[in-house]
Write an enzyme that holds these catalytic residues in place. Structure first.
Site, PDB file in Angstrom:
ATOM      1  N   PRO A   2       1.123  -1.621   0.194  1.00 51.28           N
ATOM      2  CA  PRO A   2      -0.421   0.219   0.194  1.00 51.28           C
ATOM      3  C   PRO A   2       0.840   1.060  -0.053  1.00 51.28           C
ATOM      4  CG  PRO A   2      -0.628  -1.822   2.234  1.00 51.28           C
ATOM      5  CD  PRO A   2       0.847  -2.412   1.406  1.00 51.28           C
ATOM      6  N   GLU A   3       0.411   1.900  -1.322  1.00 57.51           N
ATOM      7  CA  GLU A   3       1.207   3.063  -0.925  1.00 57.51           C
ATOM      8  C   GLU A   3      -0.425   4.547  -0.612  1.00 57.51           C
ATOM      9  OE1 GLU A   3       3.418   4.081  -4.395  1.00 57.51           O
ATOM     10  OE2 GLU A   3       3.164   1.497  -5.185  1.00 57.51           O
ATOM     11  N   LYS A  60       2.346   7.066   4.973  1.00 55.79           N
ATOM     12  CA  LYS A  60       1.406   5.841   4.795  1.00 55.79           C
ATOM     13  C   LYS A  60       1.642   5.336   5.929  1.00 55.79           C
ATOM     14  CE  LYS A  60       4.790   4.871   0.413  1.00 55.79           C
ATOM     15  NZ  LYS A  60       6.435   3.871   0.093  1.00 55.79           N
ATOM     16  N   ARG A 130       2.944 -11.598   4.538  1.00 52.59           N
ATOM     17  CA  ARG A 130       4.465 -11.493   4.845  1.00 52.59           C
ATOM     18  C   ARG A 130       4.936 -11.358   5.820  1.00 52.59           C
ATOM     19  NH1 ARG A 130       8.002  -9.306  -0.079  1.00 52.59           N
ATOM     20  NH2 ARG A 130       9.473 -10.077   0.806  1.00 52.59           N
ATOM     21  N   ARG A 279      15.295  -1.664  -5.583  1.00 53.08           N
ATOM     22  CA  ARG A 279      13.909  -1.992  -6.179  1.00 53.08           C
ATOM     23  C   ARG A 279      13.929  -1.811  -7.770  1.00 53.08           C
ATOM     24  NH1 ARG A 279      10.495  -0.080  -2.379  1.00 53.08           N
ATOM     25  NH2 ARG A 279       9.128  -2.087  -3.656  1.00 53.08           N
TER      26      ARG A 279
END
Length: 290
Positions: A2-3, A60, A130, A279
């Site tokens: 989620p951003e 966030k 996770r 990334r």
DNA sequence: ACAATATCCTGCGAGC
DNA sequence: TGCTCGCAGGATATTG
């Protein structure tokens, strides 16, 4: 996670259901998510009987303002998402949704690792495949102080002047710079790729080498995309769900994120990927020149 | 100031 | 079919 658009969707949803409710107890099979206080039984006893006064989004992070000047901070990290409804424990640690719409068949139900029970019988669950999510309980003052120290201003709260000021002094790549929460808060891997594509800027271009025009395009693209994504309830690549268990619909509007090997919608070149720090960035080599 | 790397975890798809 | 490898919306600590 989620951003920003996903966090905002979550906060807006939860606000409708949770403000005014009082926490009765919590259940978890992964105490490690609670980073503060260190003692979990202290966490449990402190949160008990606290009432949710308001819920706010900061970058966030999600902050539940509680009675007695306490706040509960939840960061969903990569795969966490908060759900509202009612669940029953079928077997040990196996929670089955009792709520219409929140399908019990959704496999995200099997990743529930935290549940907040409210006095009126409703619940808020944290599903997180996770188990990276972070939970902190502390005095509101302390939480706000820490957030102000760690985070830059929210991307939707700054004007172009401030945006420019913060980026033009960064000597790292533009992708890294806009994803750095200390510079600007809210943008992550998906929306940085999408904003850079729409602004026609190569992800590896140095932030301090961008022209005024490029910065302006990037600012406008980011504002536009994020607002649009909020309207679509965010993006569900795989895990994200709204508090009611629905997927975010912005996935349909992605142009480069996760599209490596596919054709650029603008010029039909093949979308490529490149490492930016740890990334992966996806970009069109023809539309986004260095 | 910045880069690189490891770490926290689990699941999935690609390739053999 | 089954294995191993690399990768995944994030952030932090450590070392250079």
């Amino acid at each position: 996670m989620p951003e920003l658009p996903e966090v905002k969707t979550t906060v807006n949803g939860l606000k409708k259901y949770l403000v005014g409710k009082t926490i009765k107890k919590v259940w978890t099979d992964w105490e490690k998510m609670v980073k503060k206080p260190a003692d979990f039984s202290y966490f449990k006893s402190t949160i008990k009987d606290k009432k949710i006064k308001d819920i706010i989004q900061r970058g966030k992070n999600i902050v539940f303002l509680l009675s007695n000047d306490y706040s509960l901070l939840i960061h969903q990290k990569l795969t966490g998402h908060l759900l509202y409804g009612k669940w029953k424990e079928k077997e040990k640690g196996n929670w089955v949704s009792q709520t219409k719409g929140l399908m019990s068949s959704d496999k995200m139900n099997s990743y529930i690792h935290f549940i907040f029970f409210f006095k009126d019988g409703h619940q808020m669950a944290l599903s997180d495949l996770r188990k990276f999510a972070k939970i902190v309980l502390a005095k509101t003052k302390e939480i706000k102080k820490d957030l102000d120290k760690e985070l830059g201003p929210g991307i939707l709260e700054i004007d172009f002047k401030e945006f420019k000021k913060r980026l033009e002094q960064k000597r790292t790549s533009i992708k890294k710079a806009i994803m750095d929460q200390g510079v600007i808060a809210g943008i992550g891997n998906i929306y940085s790729d999408e904003a850079l594509f729409r602004a026609r800027i190569h992800p590896l271009k140095k932030a301090n080498n961008l022209t005024e025009k490029e910065l302006k395009r990037l600012y406008n693209a980011a504002q536009k995309i994020l607002k649009q994504a909020i309207k679509y309830n965010g993006t569900s690549v795989s895990d994200y769900r709204t508090p009611k268990g629905k997927k975010g619909e912005f996935s349909k509007l992605l142009k480069v994120y996760g599209k490596d090997g596919e054709r650029c919608p603008q010029c039909s070149s093949l979308i490529e990927k490149v490492k930016v720090g740890s990334r992966t960035a996806r970009f069109c080599p023809k539309c986004q020149k260095k």
